[in-house]
Design a protein around this motif. Structure first.
Motif, PDB file in Angstrom:
ATOM      1  N   UNK A 158      -5.014  -7.484 -18.815  1.00 32.64           N
ATOM      2  CA  UNK A 158      -6.078  -7.989 -19.676  1.00 32.64           C
ATOM      3  C   UNK A 158      -5.858  -9.438 -20.099  1.00 32.64           C
ATOM      4  N   UNK A 159      -4.604  -9.881 -20.137  1.00 37.28           N
ATOM      5  CA  UNK A 159      -4.317 -11.247 -20.584  1.00 37.28           C
ATOM      6  C   UNK A 159      -4.324 -12.263 -19.451  1.00 37.28           C
ATOM      7  N   UNK A 160      -4.011 -11.835 -18.231  1.00 36.23           N
ATOM      8  CA  UNK A 160      -3.875 -12.789 -17.130  1.00 36.23           C
ATOM      9  C   UNK A 160      -4.801 -12.459 -15.961  1.00 36.23           C
ATOM     10  N   UNK A 161      -4.614 -11.302 -15.348  1.00 38.03           N
ATOM     11  CA  UNK A 161      -5.318 -11.013 -14.094  1.00 38.03           C
ATOM     12  C   UNK A 161      -6.835 -10.923 -14.268  1.00 38.03           C
ATOM     13  N   UNK A 162      -7.307 -10.219 -15.278  1.00 39.76           N
ATOM     14  CA  UNK A 162      -8.760 -10.105 -15.475  1.00 39.76           C
ATOM     15  C   UNK A 162      -9.391 -11.457 -15.819  1.00 39.76           C
ATOM     16  N   UNK A 178      -4.466 -22.001  -5.818  1.00 39.47           N
ATOM     17  CA  UNK A 178      -4.194 -22.046  -7.256  1.00 39.47           C
ATOM     18  C   UNK A 178      -4.357 -20.643  -7.867  1.00 39.47           C
ATOM     19  N   UNK A 179      -5.371 -19.934  -7.444  1.00 33.39           N
ATOM     20  CA  UNK A 179      -5.631 -18.589  -7.943  1.00 33.39           C
ATOM     21  C   UNK A 179      -4.592 -17.594  -7.434  1.00 33.39           C
ATOM     22  N   UNK A 180      -4.404 -17.539  -6.149  1.00 35.17           N
ATOM     23  CA  UNK A 180      -3.624 -16.449  -5.552  1.00 35.17           C
ATOM     24  C   UNK A 180      -2.152 -16.484  -5.925  1.00 35.17           C
ATOM     25  N   UNK A 181      -1.566 -17.648  -6.040  1.00 38.31           N
ATOM     26  CA  UNK A 181      -0.142 -17.723  -6.393  1.00 38.31           C
ATOM     27  C   UNK A 181       0.152 -17.129  -7.757  1.00 38.31           C
ATOM     28  N   UNK A 185     -13.444 -27.653  -1.960  1.00 42.42           N
ATOM     29  CA  UNK A 185     -12.006 -27.491  -1.737  1.00 42.42           C
ATOM     30  C   UNK A 185     -11.570 -26.041  -2.000  1.00 42.42           C
ATOM     31  N   UNK A 186     -12.186 -25.121  -1.280  1.00 42.77           N
ATOM     32  CA  UNK A 186     -11.924 -23.691  -1.445  1.00 42.77           C
ATOM     33  C   UNK A 186     -10.463 -23.336  -1.200  1.00 42.77           C
ATOM     34  N   UNK A 187      -9.827 -23.996  -0.241  1.00 42.50           N
ATOM     35  CA  UNK A 187      -8.420 -23.691   0.042  1.00 42.50           C
ATOM     36  C   UNK A 187      -7.543 -23.990  -1.171  1.00 42.50           C
ATOM     37  N   UNK A 188      -7.807 -25.108  -1.833  1.00 42.94           N
ATOM     38  CA  UNK A 188      -7.031 -25.460  -3.033  1.00 42.94           C
ATOM     39  C   UNK A 188      -7.313 -24.470  -4.163  1.00 42.94           C
ATOM     40  N   UNK A 189      -8.579 -24.122  -4.347  1.00 46.78           N
ATOM     41  CA  UNK A 189      -8.939 -23.149  -5.381  1.00 46.78           C
ATOM     42  C   UNK A 189      -8.255 -21.811  -5.120  1.00 46.78           C
ATOM     43  N   UNK A 190      -8.270 -21.369  -3.865  1.00 45.83           N
ATOM     44  CA  UNK A 190      -7.641 -20.080  -3.532  1.00 45.83           C
ATOM     45  C   UNK A 190      -6.135 -20.138  -3.766  1.00 45.83           C
ATOM     46  N   UNK A 241      -9.927 -20.397   2.840  1.00 47.04           N
ATOM     47  CA  UNK A 241     -10.080 -20.295   1.389  1.00 47.04           C
ATOM     48  C   UNK A 241     -11.411 -19.718   0.950  1.00 47.04           C
ATOM     49  N   UNK A 242     -12.498 -20.161   1.544  1.00 45.55           N
ATOM     50  CA  UNK A 242     -13.825 -19.668   1.145  1.00 45.55           C
ATOM     51  C   UNK A 242     -13.959 -18.182   1.438  1.00 45.55           C
ATOM     52  N   UNK A 243     -13.441 -17.743   2.566  1.00 48.36           N
ATOM     53  CA  UNK A 243     -13.509 -16.316   2.916  1.00 48.36           C
ATOM     54  C   UNK A 243     -12.642 -15.491   1.977  1.00 48.36           C
ATOM     55  N   UNK A 244     -11.467 -16.000   1.634  1.00 48.91           N
ATOM     56  CA  UNK A 244     -10.574 -15.282   0.710  1.00 48.91           C
ATOM     57  C   UNK A 244     -11.228 -15.146  -0.659  1.00 48.91           C
ATOM     58  N   UNK A 245     -11.846 -16.215  -1.128  1.00 46.43           N
ATOM     59  CA  UNK A 245     -12.512 -16.173  -2.436  1.00 46.43           C
ATOM     60  C   UNK A 245     -13.639 -15.147  -2.415  1.00 46.43           C
ATOM     61  N   UNK A 246     -14.479 -15.194  -1.392  1.00 48.34           N
ATOM     62  CA  UNK A 246     -15.602 -14.258  -1.295  1.00 48.34           C
ATOM     63  C   UNK A 246     -15.105 -12.819  -1.222  1.00 48.34           C
ATOM     64  N   UNK A 247     -14.073 -12.574  -0.434  1.00 46.43           N
ATOM     65  CA  UNK A 247     -13.531 -11.215  -0.312  1.00 46.43           C
ATOM     66  C   UNK A 247     -12.946 -10.734  -1.636  1.00 46.43           C
TER      67      UNK A 247
END
Length: 163
Positions: free
Chosen positions: A105-109, A131-134, A124-129, A40-46
């Motif tokens: 402009x309404x969602x992705x950005x 939640x974001x990625x889905x 909890x980077x895995x949970x954050x990722x 998760x932390x690596x995915x967020x940083x990337x």
């Protein structure tokens, strides 16, 4: 001369909407699954790095000008009494705005902006990722489909124009 005035923006609309649909497709089928296979932390940083670098003049020009070029081609073709082709270019512009521009402009950005505010170490980077990625990817699928539809409508406009 008027033919060139329609052909240039029409070709740009076709190419730019195809480029955007292809970019979104690449994210949906390659980038996001690849990042999802990372910690998760690596995915967020990337993704933070990707989001910073994708805001470049070439990407932004294609993203912003695709519907403008389609509408311009439609306007010129309308004045040339090529109504079917004009309406297809207008439809391409409308589909692009509704399904590519507005979700971006309404969602992705806004999601990208929220992700940018996360700083390492992320609790909890895995949970954050996850939640974001889905959610981000689901909306990216929408952008991909609508970008493809805008491209198909621009191609159909050229076909109708040359009939």
């Amino acid at each position: 001369m008027r033919t060139a005035l329609a052909a240039l923006p029409g070709a740009l609309a076709l190419l730019m909407s195809a480029a955007m649909a292809g970019t979104f497709f690449g994210f949906s089928v390659g980038v996001m699954p690849g990042l999802g296979a990372s910690p998760g932390a690596a995915a967020i940083t990337a993704m933070q790095g990707i989001n910073q670098r994708i805001q470049n003049p070439l990407f932004l020009a294609a993203f912003m000008l695709a519907p403008v070029a389609a509408a311009a081609a439609g306007a010129v073709l309308w004045s040339m009494d090529r109504k079917t082709a004009a309406l297809l270019f207008f439809a391409s512009a409308a589909v692009y705005v509704a399904g590519v521009f507005l979700p971006t402009v309404a969602v992705n950005v806004p999601m990208n902006d929220a992700l940018a505010r996360l700083h390492a170490p992320v609790a909890d980077a895995a949970r954050e990722w996850d939640r974001y990625s889905g959610r981000w990817t689901a909306w990216n699928h929408v952008r991909t489909l609508f970008g493809g539809a805008a491209t198909a409508l621009a191609a159909a406009a050229f076909w109708a124009w040359n009939r």
